[in-house]
Design a protein around this motif. Sequence first.
Motif, short mmCIF file in Angstrom:
data_model
loop_
_atom_site.label_atom_id
_atom_site.label_comp_id
_atom_site.label_asym_id
_atom_site.label_seq_id
_atom_site.Cartn_x
_atom_site.Cartn_y
_atom_site.Cartn_z
N SER A 3 0.82 -1.21 0.00
CA SER A 3 0.00 0.00 0.00
C SER A 3 0.85 1.27 0.00
O SER A 3 0.42 2.30 -0.50
N TYR A 48 -6.52 -2.06 -4.72
CA TYR A 48 -7.33 -3.01 -3.95
C TYR A 48 -6.66 -3.38 -2.63
O TYR A 48 -7.28 -3.98 -1.76
N PHE A 50 -6.12 -1.59 -0.30
CA PHE A 50 -6.77 -0.83 0.78
C PHE A 50 -8.11 -1.43 1.17
O PHE A 50 -8.86 -0.82 1.90
N GLY A 51 -8.47 -2.57 0.65
CA GLY A 51 -9.70 -3.22 1.05
C GLY A 51 -10.78 -3.22 -0.01
O GLY A 51 -11.94 -3.38 0.31
N TRP A 54 -13.41 0.75 -4.11
CA TRP A 54 -13.86 2.08 -3.67
C TRP A 54 -13.04 2.64 -2.51
O TRP A 54 -12.70 3.83 -2.53
N PRO A 55 -12.68 1.86 -1.48
CA PRO A 55 -11.79 2.43 -0.45
C PRO A 55 -10.44 2.85 -1.02
O PRO A 55 -9.90 3.89 -0.67
N TYR A 58 -10.97 6.18 -3.13
CA TYR A 58 -11.12 7.38 -2.32
C TYR A 58 -9.83 7.74 -1.58
O TYR A 58 -9.52 8.91 -1.41
N THR A 59 -9.09 6.75 -1.16
CA THR A 59 -7.81 7.02 -0.51
C THR A 59 -6.83 7.65 -1.49
O THR A 59 -6.21 8.67 -1.18
#
Length: 84
Positions: A3, A48, A50-51, A54-55, A58-59
């Motif tokens: 990440s 992906y 980050f989970g 969409w998370p 946005y991050t």
Amino acid sequence: MDSGIVVFMAVLAGAFTHGGVRSRHRSTRLALIAAAALAFGIGLWFGYSFGGFWPGFYTLLTVFFLTTAITPWISFLARRRDDR
């Protein structure tokens, strides 16, 4: 993908965007904006970590906007330091 590397790609995209907007030459401007789009796309592709999509989206979008907001201040402070 780690990440940290994904966030670095968003920061790199923001820095390339700032450089592309400030560039005087059309070819350099287009190359920097294309590099920014490529870096942001790579970050989204591997976001992906980050989970989910969409998370991660946005991050990365938040990091991109923060980078593009702070890079003019960094260049201003660097110019101010050099003027002394």
